[in-house]
Design a protein around this motif. Sequence first.
Motif, PDB file in Angstrom:
ATOM      1  N   VAL A 222      16.810  50.272 -22.139  1.00  0.00           N
ATOM      2  CA  VAL A 222      17.101  51.668 -22.482  1.00  0.00           C
ATOM      3  C   VAL A 222      15.837  52.509 -22.338  1.00  0.00           C
ATOM      4  O   VAL A 222      15.874  53.643 -21.850  1.00  0.00           O
ATOM      5  N   ARG A 223      14.698  51.934 -22.736  1.00  0.00           N
ATOM      6  CA  ARG A 223      13.426  52.659 -22.682  1.00  0.00           C
ATOM      7  C   ARG A 223      12.713  52.485 -21.342  1.00  0.00           C
ATOM      8  O   ARG A 223      12.041  53.407 -20.867  1.00  0.00           O
ATOM      9  N   HIS A 224      12.833  51.297 -20.767  1.00  0.00           N
ATOM     10  CA  HIS A 224      12.116  50.989 -19.528  1.00  0.00           C
ATOM     11  C   HIS A 224      13.123  50.471 -18.504  1.00  0.00           C
ATOM     12  O   HIS A 224      13.548  49.322 -18.564  1.00  0.00           O
TER      13      HIS A 224
ATOM     14  N   THR B 227      21.173  40.496   0.156  1.00  0.00           N
ATOM     15  CA  THR B 227      21.232  41.494  -0.916  1.00  0.00           C
ATOM     16  C   THR B 227      20.794  40.902  -2.248  1.00  0.00           C
ATOM     17  O   THR B 227      20.026  41.522  -2.997  1.00  0.00           O
ATOM     18  N   ALA B 228      21.287  39.698  -2.553  1.00  0.00           N
ATOM     19  CA  ALA B 228      20.917  39.047  -3.816  1.00  0.00           C
ATOM     20  C   ALA B 228      19.422  38.762  -3.866  1.00  0.00           C
ATOM     21  O   ALA B 228      18.756  39.007  -4.880  1.00  0.00           O
ATOM     22  N   LEU B 229      18.884  38.264  -2.772  1.00  0.00           N
ATOM     23  CA  LEU B 229      17.461  37.941  -2.723  1.00  0.00           C
ATOM     24  C   LEU B 229      16.614  39.204  -2.846  1.00  0.00           C
ATOM     25  O   LEU B 229      15.579  39.214  -3.532  1.00  0.00           O
ATOM     26  N   GLY B 230      17.052  40.278  -2.222  1.00  0.00           N
ATOM     27  CA  GLY B 230      16.322  41.538  -2.331  1.00  0.00           C
ATOM     28  C   GLY B 230      16.285  42.052  -3.760  1.00  0.00           C
ATOM     29  O   GLY B 230      15.255  42.545  -4.234  1.00  0.00           O
ATOM     30  N   ALA B 231      17.421  41.920  -4.471  1.00  0.00           N
ATOM     31  CA  ALA B 231      17.466  42.368  -5.866  1.00  0.00           C
ATOM     32  C   ALA B 231      16.518  41.547  -6.730  1.00  0.00           C
ATOM     33  O   ALA B 231      15.798  42.088  -7.572  1.00  0.00           O
ATOM     34  N   VAL B 232      16.509  40.233  -6.513  1.00  0.00           N
ATOM     35  CA  VAL B 232      15.628  39.359  -7.294  1.00  0.00           C
ATOM     36  C   VAL B 232      14.165  39.691  -7.015  1.00  0.00           C
ATOM     37  O   VAL B 232      13.343  39.752  -7.947  1.00  0.00           O
ATOM     38  N   CYS B 233      13.827  39.915  -5.767  1.00  0.00           N
ATOM     39  CA  CYS B 233      12.435  40.245  -5.432  1.00  0.00           C
ATOM     40  C   CYS B 233      11.997  41.571  -6.046  1.00  0.00           C
ATOM     41  O   CYS B 233      10.844  41.719  -6.452  1.00  0.00           O
ATOM     42  N   ARG B 234      12.909  42.530  -6.144  1.00  0.00           N
ATOM     43  CA  ARG B 234      12.560  43.804  -6.793  1.00  0.00           C
ATOM     44  C   ARG B 234      12.297  43.589  -8.279  1.00  0.00           C
ATOM     45  O   ARG B 234      11.371  44.181  -8.841  1.00  0.00           O
ATOM     46  N   VAL B 235      13.095  42.757  -8.916  1.00  0.00           N
ATOM     47  CA  VAL B 235      12.858  42.437 -10.325  1.00  0.00           C
ATOM     48  C   VAL B 235      11.497  41.769 -10.485  1.00  0.00           C
ATOM     49  O   VAL B 235      10.727  42.091 -11.399  1.00  0.00           O
ATOM     50  N   ASN B 236      11.187  40.833  -9.592  1.00  0.00           N
ATOM     51  CA  ASN B 236       9.935  40.096  -9.694  1.00  0.00           C
ATOM     52  C   ASN B 236       8.709  40.978  -9.475  1.00  0.00           C
ATOM     53  O   ASN B 236       7.615  40.660  -9.958  1.00  0.00           O
ATOM     54  N   ALA B 237       8.881  42.081  -8.759  1.00  0.00           N
ATOM     55  CA  ALA B 237       7.763  42.997  -8.512  1.00  0.00           C
ATOM     56  C   ALA B 237       7.569  44.003  -9.644  1.00  0.00           C
ATOM     57  O   ALA B 237       6.574  44.729  -9.669  1.00  0.00           O
ATOM     58  N   TRP B 238       8.502  44.030 -10.584  1.00  0.00           N
ATOM     59  CA  TRP B 238       8.456  44.991 -11.693  1.00  0.00           C
ATOM     60  C   TRP B 238       7.428  44.553 -12.723  1.00  0.00           C
ATOM     61  O   TRP B 238       7.270  43.375 -13.010  1.00  0.00           O
ATOM     62  N   ARG B 239       6.719  45.506 -13.292  1.00  0.00           N
ATOM     63  CA  ARG B 239       5.733  45.235 -14.344  1.00  0.00           C
ATOM     64  C   ARG B 239       6.081  46.047 -15.578  1.00  0.00           C
ATOM     65  O   ARG B 239       5.547  47.144 -15.793  1.00  0.00           O
ATOM     66  N   PRO B 240       6.996  45.547 -16.418  1.00  0.00           N
ATOM     67  CA  PRO B 240       7.303  46.277 -17.656  1.00  0.00           C
ATOM     68  C   PRO B 240       6.079  46.341 -18.555  1.00  0.00           C
ATOM     69  O   PRO B 240       5.156  45.522 -18.422  1.00  0.00           O
ATOM     70  N   PRO B 241       6.042  47.309 -19.464  1.00  0.00           N
ATOM     71  CA  PRO B 241       4.858  47.470 -20.327  1.00  0.00           C
ATOM     72  C   PRO B 241       4.531  46.202 -21.112  1.00  0.00           C
ATOM     73  O   PRO B 241       5.411  45.426 -21.481  1.00  0.00           O
ATOM     74  N   ALA B 242       3.254  45.992 -21.348  1.00  0.00           N
ATOM     75  CA  ALA B 242       2.797  44.830 -22.105  1.00  0.00           C
ATOM     76  C   ALA B 242       3.462  44.794 -23.474  1.00  0.00           C
ATOM     77  O   ALA B 242       3.616  45.837 -24.127  1.00  0.00           O
ATOM     78  N   GLY B 243       3.860  43.605 -23.896  1.00  0.00           N
ATOM     79  CA  GLY B 243       4.484  43.435 -25.190  1.00  0.00           C
ATOM     80  C   GLY B 243       5.993  43.620 -25.188  1.00  0.00           C
ATOM     81  O   GLY B 243       6.650  43.359 -26.197  1.00  0.00           O
TER      82      GLY B 243
END
Length: 346
Positions: A98-100, A146-162
Motif C-alpha cells: 500500500v505504501r511502496h 512474460t512470467a520471467l519478465g515479471a519475476v526479473c522486475r520484482v528482483n530488480a526492485w529495492r524496497p526501503p530498508a526495514g
Amino acid sequence: MLGAGRPRRVPGQPGGQPLSGRLDLSGPQGAQLRTAIAAVHRICPEFAPVQVLRRSGPSVLLVGTTGRNTAVAKCLLDHSPAWAERSRHEIAAYRSFVRHRPPVRVPRLIAADPDNCTLVIERMPGRVPAFQRHPAEAPSRADIRTALGAVCRVNAWRPPAGTFDMPLDYAARISRYHELGLLTDRDLGDLQKLLHGIAHQVGRHGMLQFCHGDALLSNILLSPAGPVLVDWEHAGWYLPGYDLATLWLVLGNAPAARRQISQIAQSAGPASRDAFLVNLMLLLTREIRTYETAVQRSMHDAAPAVPGAVAPGAAQTGEEQRLLLRRLHDDCQMARSAVRAAVGTR
C-alpha cells in the motif's frame, strides 16, 4: 486463454471451480467454514461469500463480493506457530505494498487481521500459465517470457530498508539438510565454500535481492493489463537468483527456458552465479524430500496429493510422482556438478 464454454475459473487459484453462489455449511467442515466466514466479517462486514476456492492444507480461500467488486478471502485454519507466521508475513507484505508499490501488479488489500490470520484482497482478472506445480507440458514461450519478465522486475526492485526481512537462513538450512542425510559431506563443504564467498560479496556490495519467494507459474496471473503476482507469504531478501531457481526447478519440460534462466543468473558475474547454484541445490533438495514423502505415502494409502504441487482434482498418480522424482534426482545431480565446478574456479 481459457476456451469458450469451459467452466469459469477463479484467477490466481489453481483448480478454481465454476462460481455457483452456494456454500455447504453442514457438518464438521461446514462449522469450520462458518468460523472462517465470521473471521472475515469481523474485518470486512460487506464481504458476501459465494464459493470455496480451495480448502486444502492449513487455510481456506473464499471468493465473494464487496459491494460491486469481487474479492478473495484467505483464512488460516491451522494456527500453529509456523503457519501463523507465514500468514502474518503475507499480510505484512500486502500492507507494505500500500505504501511502496512494487514494479508488478498485485491484488489490492481490502482488509486484514494478523491476530486471526485473515486476509481479504481484490480478485484479479487473468489466467495462470500452468495450474500444476510441475507442468506436464511446457507453457508457451510467450507465457514463459512474460512470467520471467515479471519475476526479473520484482528482483530488480529495492524496497526501503526495514520493509522486508530475510526469510531463509542459508547456513542453518544447509546444516539441517546435511544432518538429515539429504546432503553429502562433499555437498556440505562445497555449499559452505560458495556461501562464504557470496557472504563476502554481500557484505561489501549489499548483493541481497528482493524475491517473491514462491515464484511458481500458478502464482502468476497473465492479463491484458500485464502480469499479476499473488501469494506473497515468502517475500523478502534472498541471495540472488532464488526466484529464478524456483522457475528453473518447475520448468523441467522447457529446456530452452531453463537455458535462458541460467544465462540470466550468470549474467551478473560469478557471485550471482554461485548464489543461483546455492538456491537451486537447496530448492531441489527440499523438493526431492517432499516428493519422496509423497511417494512413500502413496505406496501405503494411495493418497498421492503433494500440498501445493498440483491443482485440486488433478492429483498426480504414484507413477507420475515417481517419474517426477527421478527427474528431480537427475536435476540435483546436474546442479551438484555445477556447484563443484564453481568451487573449482575459486
